[in-house]
Enzyme design. Structure first.
Site: not given
Ligand code: SAH
Length: 335
Positions: A87, A100, A107, A111, A114, A155-156, A185, A208-210, A284, A327
């Protein structure tokens, strides 16, 4: 037949053998600057257009297109020649137009929050398949031009470094987008961050830390077991020191999981030495993850708390939630 954006200049010249040399330049410009398909290049003789269309074929077959925000947000589901699906999202704002892109079909990072991670890995995309997403979106955005590209789709990107970097170079050199408007990212692949540190083009890096403690991050972002927070901070420090560029961190706020005052304190302590920026995103919804996103009030409170702790913070405006284009929602399941 070669993929439209996977041929290089030499292969294109070979395809145009017998034609005057300027034709290759003209076609290249048509493909990259003007985002034209061969049969739309009306400044070429018909026979030549037919020859190009016979030798080069688009890699992306549009399976579905959905729109939101009065058509300002568009999401495509594409099928690739081998049946893999990805997509792409186009977001038009007043003064910027962002695409985007996906860098892999699926991927492997797993995570749990996601949707792409929930679905698993299919394969890497080629540079041409990444580029074609931008150019296809550019056609839909015309006459507005694409100003920004973010590698934040499926994807990463740093797990598919060679193809991603080849796409970055072409976006910069041939499409003409400045490196400052390209953002990669990553979940935090340390060797990939080191390669970006050494790379010539000053693209933006977002991590992407979280979670800012290893226990929680191991659970949310499994690759943390391989590249834990300490190693990640060292790579980020090398990046910031060597490049002088600003780094940003993404933090998807999950209700009761990483939105407490202690989470803000850990996050602030982690990012302050790096003088990094934090982008908070309300989580989301995705099919495979039960926890909810922090509500709007909680998001605002968390952001204010971070700012008080001296962290430059913005709240990401999430587009396209209702069409699963926001996202973490890209999953390529044709519904
Ligand atoms: N794999 C890379 C590129 C994807 S970017 C990465 O993880 O950075 C997608 C972004 O959306 C990342 O920051 C990811 O952590 C975030 N993301 C993933 N699932 C999400 C969700 N359910 N709600 C909000 N952000 C999310």
């Amino acid at each position: 037949m070669a993929g439209l954006y996977d041929v290089d200049r030499d292969a294109l010249a070979a395809l145009l053998e017998g034609e005057p040399a300027y034709r290759a330049r003209q076609v290249w410009e048509g493909l990259y600057r003007r985002a034209l398909l061969p049969d739309e290049m009306t400044d070429l003789p018909l026979t030549l257009r037919a020859r190009l269309s016979g030798g080069l074929s688009p890699a992306l077959d549009e399976r579905r297109r959905r729109s939101a925000d009065d058509g300002r947000t568009l999401k495509w589901l594409w099928r690739l020649p081998d049946g893999a699906e990805v997509e792409t999202v186009l977001m038009r704002y007043d003064r910027r137009t962002t695409v985007c892109v996906s860098s892999q079909a699926g991927c492997a990072m797993r995570c749990g929050f996601c949707a792409t991670g929930q679905g698993g890995f299919a394969r890497h995309l080629t540079a041409g398949e990444i580029l074609e997403q931008v150019l296809a979106a550019a056609r839909a955005a015309a006459p507005e031009r694409v100003t920004h590209v973010v590698f934040m789709g499926m994807g990463e990107p740093l797990a598919n470094y060679a193809a991603v970097w080849a796409a970055v170079e072409r976006l910069h050199d041939d499409v003409g987008i400045s490196a400052r408007r390209l953002t990669i990212s990553t979940v935090g692949i340390v060797p990939g961050i080191d390669r970006l540190t050494a790379a010539a083009l000053p693209v933006n890096l977002a991590v992407s830390l979280h979670a800012a403690n290893d226990d929680l991050r191991n659970r949310l972002v499994p690759v943390n077991r391989r590249y834990p927070l300490g190693l990640l901070a060292e790579a980020c420090t090398r990046y910031v020191r060597t490049t002088g560029r600003r780094l940003s961190f993404e933090w998807a706020l999950i209700d009761g999981v990483n939105d407490r005052p202690t989470d803000a304190e850990e996050l602030a302590a982690y990012v302050r030495p790096l003088r990094a920026h934090v982008n908070v995103i309300p989580l989301n919804p995705t099919p495979g993850f039960p926890a909810r996103g922090t509500d709007a009030e909680g998001v605002a409170r968390f952001a204010t708390g971070l700012r008080r702790l001296g962290v430059n913070t913005t709240v990401r405006d999430t587009r396209g939630v209702e069409i699963d284009a926001a996202c973490g929602q890209l999953a390529a399941r044709p519904a």
